[in-house]
Write a protein that holds these residues in place. Structure first.
Motif, PDB file in Angstrom:
ATOM      1  N   ASP A 109     -59.264-127.343  39.293  1.00  0.00           N
ATOM      2  CA  ASP A 109     -57.872-127.315  39.740  1.00  0.00           C
ATOM      3  C   ASP A 109     -57.601-126.253  40.811  1.00  0.00           C
ATOM      4  O   ASP A 109     -56.485-126.161  41.324  1.00  0.00           O
ATOM      5  CB  ASP A 109     -56.945-127.045  38.543  1.00  0.00           C
ATOM      6  CG  ASP A 109     -56.899-128.215  37.573  1.00  0.00           C
ATOM      7  OD1 ASP A 109     -57.190-129.348  37.993  1.00  0.00           O
ATOM      8  OD2 ASP A 109     -56.597-127.989  36.376  1.00  0.00           O
ATOM      9  N   ALA A 110     -58.613-125.451  41.155  1.00  0.00           N
ATOM     10  CA  ALA A 110     -58.392-124.322  42.068  1.00  0.00           C
ATOM     11  C   ALA A 110     -58.430-124.714  43.538  1.00  0.00           C
ATOM     12  O   ALA A 110     -58.052-123.917  44.397  1.00  0.00           O
ATOM     13  CB  ALA A 110     -59.438-123.235  41.799  1.00  0.00           C
ATOM     14  N   TYR A 111     -58.895-125.961  43.835  1.00  0.00           N
ATOM     15  CA  TYR A 111     -59.022-126.381  45.227  1.00  0.00           C
ATOM     16  C   TYR A 111     -59.059-127.904  45.269  1.00  0.00           C
ATOM     17  O   TYR A 111     -59.347-128.564  44.265  1.00  0.00           O
ATOM     18  CB  TYR A 111     -60.304-125.784  45.835  1.00  0.00           C
ATOM     19  CG  TYR A 111     -60.477-126.060  47.307  1.00  0.00           C
ATOM     20  CD1 TYR A 111     -59.744-125.359  48.253  1.00  0.00           C
ATOM     21  CD2 TYR A 111     -61.372-127.041  47.753  1.00  0.00           C
ATOM     22  CE1 TYR A 111     -59.889-125.614  49.606  1.00  0.00           C
ATOM     23  CE2 TYR A 111     -61.526-127.302  49.107  1.00  0.00           C
ATOM     24  CZ  TYR A 111     -60.788-126.586  50.030  1.00  0.00           C
ATOM     25  OH  TYR A 111     -60.922-126.851  51.372  1.00  0.00           O
ATOM     26  N   ASP A 112     -58.799-128.454  46.431  1.00  0.00           N
ATOM     27  CA  ASP A 112     -58.828-129.904  46.597  1.00  0.00           C
ATOM     28  C   ASP A 112     -60.256-130.339  46.938  1.00  0.00           C
ATOM     29  O   ASP A 112     -60.598-130.621  48.082  1.00  0.00           O
ATOM     30  CB  ASP A 112     -57.866-130.317  47.716  1.00  0.00           C
ATOM     31  CG  ASP A 112     -57.750-131.831  47.856  1.00  0.00           C
ATOM     32  OD1 ASP A 112     -58.090-132.552  46.892  1.00  0.00           O
ATOM     33  OD2 ASP A 112     -57.342-132.287  48.945  1.00  0.00           O
ATOM     34  N   TRP A 113     -61.092-130.393  45.898  1.00  0.00           N
ATOM     35  CA  TRP A 113     -62.509-130.689  46.084  1.00  0.00           C
ATOM     36  C   TRP A 113     -62.752-132.157  46.415  1.00  0.00           C
ATOM     37  O   TRP A 113     -62.018-133.046  45.959  1.00  0.00           O
ATOM     38  CB  TRP A 113     -63.287-130.334  44.824  1.00  0.00           C
ATOM     39  CG  TRP A 113     -63.121-128.930  44.355  1.00  0.00           C
ATOM     40  CD1 TRP A 113     -62.343-128.477  43.327  1.00  0.00           C
ATOM     41  CD2 TRP A 113     -63.752-127.760  44.914  1.00  0.00           C
ATOM     42  NE1 TRP A 113     -62.442-127.113  43.202  1.00  0.00           N
ATOM     43  CE2 TRP A 113     -63.300-126.642  44.166  1.00  0.00           C
ATOM     44  CE3 TRP A 113     -64.650-127.555  45.972  1.00  0.00           C
ATOM     45  CZ2 TRP A 113     -63.725-125.349  44.440  1.00  0.00           C
ATOM     46  CZ3 TRP A 113     -65.070-126.268  46.240  1.00  0.00           C
ATOM     47  CH2 TRP A 113     -64.614-125.184  45.487  1.00  0.00           C
ATOM     48  N   ASP A 114     -63.827-132.415  47.158  1.00  0.00           N
ATOM     49  CA  ASP A 114     -64.242-133.789  47.436  1.00  0.00           C
ATOM     50  C   ASP A 114     -65.220-134.321  46.397  1.00  0.00           C
ATOM     51  O   ASP A 114     -65.334-135.539  46.216  1.00  0.00           O
ATOM     52  CB  ASP A 114     -64.910-133.872  48.817  1.00  0.00           C
ATOM     53  CG  ASP A 114     -63.940-133.589  49.946  1.00  0.00           C
ATOM     54  OD1 ASP A 114     -62.799-134.078  49.878  1.00  0.00           O
ATOM     55  OD2 ASP A 114     -64.321-132.872  50.893  1.00  0.00           O
ATOM     56  N   PHE A 115     -65.940-133.419  45.728  1.00  0.00           N
ATOM     57  CA  PHE A 115     -66.896-133.827  44.700  1.00  0.00           C
ATOM     58  C   PHE A 115     -67.310-132.591  43.913  1.00  0.00           C
ATOM     59  O   PHE A 115     -66.969-131.448  44.287  1.00  0.00           O
ATOM     60  CB  PHE A 115     -68.133-134.513  45.310  1.00  0.00           C
ATOM     61  CG  PHE A 115     -69.056-133.593  46.059  1.00  0.00           C
ATOM     62  CD1 PHE A 115     -70.320-133.295  45.574  1.00  0.00           C
ATOM     63  CD2 PHE A 115     -68.677-133.030  47.276  1.00  0.00           C
ATOM     64  CE1 PHE A 115     -71.183-132.448  46.258  1.00  0.00           C
ATOM     65  CE2 PHE A 115     -69.533-132.197  47.981  1.00  0.00           C
ATOM     66  CZ  PHE A 115     -70.789-131.900  47.469  1.00  0.00           C
ATOM     67  N   CYS A 116     -68.040-132.801  42.831  1.00  0.00           N
ATOM     68  CA  CYS A 116     -68.554-131.676  42.043  1.00  0.00           C
ATOM     69  C   CYS A 116     -69.890-132.071  41.431  1.00  0.00           C
ATOM     70  O   CYS A 116     -70.260-133.247  41.417  1.00  0.00           O
ATOM     71  CB  CYS A 116     -67.561-131.268  40.944  1.00  0.00           C
ATOM     72  SG  CYS A 116     -67.245-132.540  39.697  1.00  0.00           S
TER      73      CYS A 116
END
Length: 392
Positions: A162-169
């Motif tokens: 939730d800390a960033y608008d990630w594209d994948f993990c």
């Protein structure tokens, strides 16, 4: 080969190639062997190759092989910023540019913040301007997708998610880690946000194949369908539509063939009740034997005292997965025939390894247990005699 979509609809092969475990020839990567294996994997549809700054020689090897065989435009490269080494904003660019040079490319398709274990590490990067840096690199198309690899508990994973608008993990996930690490909780949370999940350690460092206890292996044989332990582990993952890609550190053509076959056949929803029950039984059998949940990833290394931590734990686990004699014999060989003494007894409990361990293992405490179990008094005498007459 089957494919699943990334966040923007690009097709990622269900099976990805993990480049951390290329075969070595002496101290270096066996380039001829790695080249044949990478070419073969691409021919069978693998288009996602995962490496990292800290995987010794891996980025350079991958870059050279892709360039020499004109494969760069046919594959996606995933590599990682060693955020644990970043001390200043300038070092971010320095690491990134070095990786571009090693990989012989002008862009990274999937770039990860390597080994985030808590949100504090991300906040440190934010103070150094990482968000503006990412925006600049994405605008210039030097980075196509930004993500993070995670080692820690589910609660912390959700905070980072939730800390960033990630594209994948990327998470460690397998049927032994369903309720640890990011786990199913993390997998489902990422999927709910539309974030693709790349899975690492699907075989838990080989523990779901070569290091299974005898009773677990017997369960697979009794099942009677001719499926290997590796196939069962991969099918369990592919059964879940929230899994985008599963990385495998493949280092033989035979392994590539089998893994690609499974990734071509096993669709979401492929697991039946009998298979689920079998995996549940295997899990119970394995959990009853393993003493230390070490995957052999090597993040704890190097030890300031020279202890070969992954090998110590491997020998220790072999005592209980196979038999005491095999584990002790392997450990004896490690201790007696190396130039430097690298056994558990050298640990001084400095704690440097604990901070880096993805599994949050209390390594010094487990090393003490391993040392007592692996070297009873009579073997310590034997080991001392063997080292006395060493020939280096």
């Amino acid at each position: 080969m089957q494919f699943r979509d990334d966040r923007y609809g690009n097709k990622i092969s269900l099976l990805g190639y993990g480049c951390m475990r290329f075969t070595k020839k002496g101290m270096n990567i066996d380039m001829d062997k790695a080249e044949k294996e990478i070419i073969h994997a691409v021919e069978l549809g693998v288009n996602y190759f995962d490496t990292a700054y800290s995987y010794g020689g891996s980025e350079a090897a991958l870059g050279k092989i892709l360039e020499n065989n004109d494969l760069r435009d046919k594959v996606n490269i995933a590599t990682k910023l060693p955020q644990y080494l970043v001390k200043s904003s300038g070092s971010i660019d320095r690491f990134f540019n070095e990786e571009l040079s090693r990989l012989r490319t002008d862009h990274i398709d999937y770039y990860l913040m390597h080994m985030l274990t808590d949100v504090a590490a991300w906040n440190k990067l934010k103070k150094l301007g990482i968000e503006d840096w990412i925006a600049e690199k994405k605008a210039s198309r030097q980075i196509r997708n930004i993500g993070f690899s995670f080692h820690g508990n589910s609660y912390m994973f959700l905070e980072i998610l939730d800390a960033y608008d990630w594209d994948f993990c990327q998470i460690q996930y397998n049927y032994l880690d369903e309720d640890t690490q990011g786990g199913r909780t993390g997998l489902m949370a990422a999927a709910a946000k539309g974030i693709p999940v790349i899975v690492m350690e699907p075989l838990r460092g080989g523990k779901l194949v070569d290091m299974m206890p005898a009773d677990a292996k017997a369960l697979i044989t009794k099942e009677g369908r001719g499926r290997t332990a590796a196939e069962l582990a991969f099918r369990w993952l592919y059964d879940q539509p929230q899994v985008t890609c599963v990385l495998s550190g493949m280092n033989s053509l035979e392994m590539i063939d089998e893994n690609c076959r499974v990734a071509s056949e096993a669709e979401a929803g492929c697991m039946g009740e009998l298979e689920r029950n079998l995996i549940s039984s295997i899990t119970n059998a394995i959990n009853g034997s393993v003493r230390v949940p070490c995957t052999g990833c090597g993040y704890c290394m190097p030890c300031p005292q020279g202890v070969d931590i992954p090998t110590v734990f491997s020998c220790y686990n072999h005592m209980f997965i196979e038999n005491k004699g095999s584990g002790r014999a392997e450990y004896m060989q490690m201790m007696a025939f190396r130039k430097s003494l690298q056994g558990a007894g050298r640990c001084i409990s400095c704690g440097a390894c604990v901070k880096r361990c993805p599994q949050s293992i209390d390594i010094p405490a487990e090393l003490r247990k391993a040392d007592r179990a692996l070297l009873p008094w009579y073997m310590r005498i034997t080991m001392g005699v063997m080292r006395l007459f060493r020939f280096w």
